[in-house]
Design a protein around this motif. Structure first.
Motif, PDB file in Angstrom:
ATOM      1  N   PRO A 169      62.454  55.508  40.905  1.00 41.89           N
ATOM      2  CA  PRO A 169      62.615  56.513  41.953  1.00 41.89           C
ATOM      3  C   PRO A 169      63.169  55.907  43.236  1.00 41.89           C
ATOM      4  O   PRO A 169      62.910  54.737  43.546  1.00 41.89           O
ATOM      5  N   VAL A 170      63.915  56.697  43.971  1.00 44.55           N
ATOM      6  CA  VAL A 170      64.508  56.239  45.230  1.00 44.55           C
ATOM      7  C   VAL A 170      63.426  55.736  46.179  1.00 44.55           C
ATOM      8  O   VAL A 170      63.570  54.682  46.792  1.00 44.55           O
ATOM      9  N   GLU A 171      62.317  56.477  46.266  1.00 44.38           N
ATOM     10  CA  GLU A 171      61.297  56.162  47.271  1.00 44.38           C
ATOM     11  C   GLU A 171      60.412  54.978  46.906  1.00 44.38           C
ATOM     12  O   GLU A 171      59.714  54.454  47.764  1.00 44.38           O
ATOM     13  N   CYS A 172      60.415  54.535  45.660  1.00 42.96           N
ATOM     14  CA  CYS A 172      59.572  53.379  45.316  1.00 42.96           C
ATOM     15  C   CYS A 172      60.250  52.500  44.260  1.00 42.96           C
ATOM     16  O   CYS A 172      59.652  52.120  43.270  1.00 42.96           O
ATOM     17  N   HIS A 173      61.495  52.151  44.542  1.00 43.06           N
ATOM     18  CA  HIS A 173      62.239  51.318  43.586  1.00 43.06           C
ATOM     19  C   HIS A 173      61.678  49.908  43.486  1.00 43.06           C
ATOM     20  O   HIS A 173      61.740  49.294  42.434  1.00 43.06           O
ATOM     21  N   VAL A 174      61.095  49.386  44.548  1.00 44.61           N
ATOM     22  CA  VAL A 174      60.535  48.035  44.511  1.00 44.61           C
ATOM     23  C   VAL A 174      59.387  47.966  43.505  1.00 44.61           C
ATOM     24  O   VAL A 174      59.313  47.050  42.685  1.00 44.61           O
ATOM     25  N   ALA A 175      58.508  48.954  43.542  1.00 43.05           N
ATOM     26  CA  ALA A 175      57.384  48.993  42.601  1.00 43.05           C
ATOM     27  C   ALA A 175      57.874  49.184  41.166  1.00 43.05           C
ATOM     28  O   ALA A 175      57.348  48.570  40.234  1.00 43.05           O
ATOM     29  N   ALA A 176      58.886  50.016  40.988  1.00 44.23           N
ATOM     30  CA  ALA A 176      59.431  50.248  39.646  1.00 44.23           C
ATOM     31  C   ALA A 176      60.056  48.968  39.088  1.00 44.23           C
ATOM     32  O   ALA A 176      59.862  48.633  37.913  1.00 44.23           O
ATOM     33  N   LEU A 177      60.784  48.238  39.917  1.00 46.02           N
ATOM     34  CA  LEU A 177      61.384  46.984  39.452  1.00 46.02           C
ATOM     35  C   LEU A 177      60.315  45.938  39.166  1.00 46.02           C
ATOM     36  O   LEU A 177      60.466  45.120  38.251  1.00 46.02           O
ATOM     37  N   ALA A 178      59.218  45.961  39.908  1.00 44.24           N
ATOM     38  CA  ALA A 178      58.102  45.053  39.619  1.00 44.24           C
ATOM     39  C   ALA A 178      57.505  45.385  38.246  1.00 44.24           C
ATOM     40  O   ALA A 178      57.166  44.473  37.479  1.00 44.24           O
ATOM     41  N   ARG A 179      57.383  46.670  37.914  1.00 44.85           N
ATOM     42  CA  ARG A 179      56.892  47.069  36.577  1.00 44.85           C
ATOM     43  C   ARG A 179      57.849  46.594  35.499  1.00 44.85           C
ATOM     44  O   ARG A 179      57.429  46.084  34.458  1.00 44.85           O
ATOM     45  N   ALA A 180      59.143  46.749  35.745  1.00 43.01           N
ATOM     46  CA  ALA A 180      60.138  46.318  34.761  1.00 43.01           C
ATOM     47  C   ALA A 180      60.089  44.801  34.560  1.00 43.01           C
ATOM     48  O   ALA A 180      60.151  44.307  33.430  1.00 43.01           O
ATOM     49  N   LEU A 181      59.930  44.060  35.652  1.00 39.22           N
ATOM     50  CA  LEU A 181      59.822  42.607  35.547  1.00 39.22           C
ATOM     51  C   LEU A 181      58.575  42.223  34.761  1.00 39.22           C
ATOM     52  O   LEU A 181      58.616  41.323  33.911  1.00 39.22           O
ATOM     53  N   ALA A 182      57.478  42.915  34.992  1.00 38.91           N
ATOM     54  CA  ALA A 182      56.238  42.636  34.258  1.00 38.91           C
ATOM     55  C   ALA A 182      56.433  42.870  32.762  1.00 38.91           C
ATOM     56  O   ALA A 182      55.899  42.126  31.938  1.00 38.91           O
ATOM     57  N   ILE A 183      57.190  43.882  32.399  1.00 32.67           N
ATOM     58  CA  ILE A 183      57.483  44.130  30.985  1.00 32.67           C
ATOM     59  C   ILE A 183      58.242  42.949  30.390  1.00 32.67           C
ATOM     60  O   ILE A 183      57.941  42.488  29.289  1.00 32.67           O
ATOM     61  N   LEU A 184      59.207  42.436  31.136  1.00 36.51           N
ATOM     62  CA  LEU A 184      60.024  41.332  30.630  1.00 36.51           C
ATOM     63  C   LEU A 184      59.266  40.021  30.520  1.00 36.51           C
ATOM     64  O   LEU A 184      59.526  39.224  29.614  1.00 36.51           O
ATOM     65  N   VAL A 185      58.353  39.756  31.413  1.00 36.23           N
ATOM     66  CA  VAL A 185      57.694  38.441  31.454  1.00 36.23           C
ATOM     67  C   VAL A 185      56.251  38.483  30.983  1.00 36.23           C
ATOM     68  O   VAL A 185      55.534  37.494  31.140  1.00 36.23           O
ATOM     69  N   ARG A 186      55.843  39.558  30.368  1.00 39.61           N
ATOM     70  CA  ARG A 186      54.455  39.643  29.902  1.00 39.61           C
ATOM     71  C   ARG A 186      54.136  38.476  28.972  1.00 39.61           C
ATOM     72  O   ARG A 186      55.026  37.895  28.349  1.00 39.61           O
ATOM     73  N   GLN A 187      52.886  38.186  28.861  1.00 38.30           N
ATOM     74  CA  GLN A 187      52.458  36.950  28.197  1.00 38.30           C
ATOM     75  C   GLN A 187      52.209  37.075  26.689  1.00 38.30           C
ATOM     76  O   GLN A 187      51.964  36.089  26.034  1.00 38.30           O
ATOM     77  N   ASP A 188      52.284  38.274  26.106  1.00 37.76           N
ATOM     78  CA  ASP A 188      51.915  38.393  24.697  1.00 37.76           C
ATOM     79  C   ASP A 188      52.994  37.947  23.727  1.00 37.76           C
ATOM     80  O   ASP A 188      52.777  37.873  22.529  1.00 37.76           O
ATOM     81  N   GLY A 189      54.198  37.671  24.249  1.00 36.26           N
ATOM     82  CA  GLY A 189      55.250  37.145  23.386  1.00 36.26           C
ATOM     83  C   GLY A 189      55.947  38.178  22.544  1.00 36.26           C
ATOM     84  O   GLY A 189      56.856  37.844  21.795  1.00 36.26           O
ATOM     85  N   GLY A 190      55.576  39.442  22.647  1.00 38.74           N
ATOM     86  CA  GLY A 190      56.213  40.480  21.850  1.00 38.74           C
ATOM     87  C   GLY A 190      57.563  40.872  22.382  1.00 38.74           C
ATOM     88  O   GLY A 190      57.897  40.641  23.531  1.00 38.74           O
ATOM     89  N   ALA A 191      58.374  41.461  21.530  1.00 36.79           N
ATOM     90  CA  ALA A 191      59.683  41.934  21.956  1.00 36.79           C
ATOM     91  C   ALA A 191      59.542  43.286  22.607  1.00 36.79           C
ATOM     92  O   ALA A 191      58.695  44.083  22.256  1.00 36.79           O
ATOM     93  N   GLY A 192      60.474  43.528  23.555  1.00 37.44           N
ATOM     94  CA  GLY A 192      60.627  44.827  24.195  1.00 37.44           C
ATOM     95  C   GLY A 192      59.401  45.321  24.776  1.00 37.44           C
ATOM     96  O   GLY A 192      59.160  46.320  25.293  1.00 37.44           O
TER      97      GLY A 192
END
Length: 192
Positions: A169-192
């Protein structure tokens, strides 16, 4: 680890890739550069024209794009690719074709965006080097509408293929990108 960041234009893919580099040391490659080069090479097997939609371009270039990504990823430890030419169905097939290649994926979009607010946000954050700085308001408005439609297609395809989609969302893009980064770097080793 291979990181794939797809999504709509102006959704934050490059910003996310930059954060992946700065915070986690993962270098990246913008697929836009590959696609622009393909458009400039007439007669070299790339069936792409400048008026084609993102879906048409992504589909036409996928045989080349997927081999390019696989070849680069197979030779490097961690690498990220980002661009609006990654489609959920193509990425899902890629993951099945190369099950031994650890891959993490996220798609970004703004399916719920108010077009006027998104246009305003783009204008407020555009730099002189940004390609959108060359667009008048009418052209930018058309782009925003096309990308909202594209975001909705991505959101539906991600749900169909079981891949993560993050609304930015326009009003909270920083938080959304933080969620997306967390998806990419999560620790369980799974894909996607």
């Amino acid at each position: 680890m291979l990181y794939l960041i797809g999504g709509a234009s102006r959704a934050g893919k490059s910003m996310l890739a930059r954060r992946l580099l700065v915070e986690h040391g993962v270098p990246g490659f913008p697929l836009d550069a590959f696609m622009m080069a393909a458009e400039r090479l007439p007669g070299h097997g790339f069936a792409v024209q400048s008026g084609d939609s993102a879906y048409q371009r992504a589909t036409a270039l996928w045989p080349f794009t997927s081999e390019f990504i696989f070849t680069a990823a197979a030779q490097m430890y961690d690498y990220a690719f980002e661009g609006d030419y990654l489609l959920p169905r193509l990425v899902a097939v890629f993951q099945k074709k190369y099950p031994g290649l650890p891959t993490r994926v996220v798609f970004l979009g703004y399916a719920q965006a108010d077009p006027a607010r998104k246009l305003q946000a783009i204008r407020e954050h555009v730099s002189t080097n940004d390609w959108t700085s060359q667009l008048d308001d009418g052209a930018l408005r058309d782009l925003v509408h096309r990308q909202i439609t594209f975001s909705r297609q991505l959101q539906a395809e991600c749900a169909l293929w079981g891949l993560p989609y993050v609304e930015v969302p326009v009003e909270c893009h920083v938080a959304a990108l933080a969620r997306a980064l967390a998806i990419l770097v999560r620790q369980d080793g799974g894909a996607g």
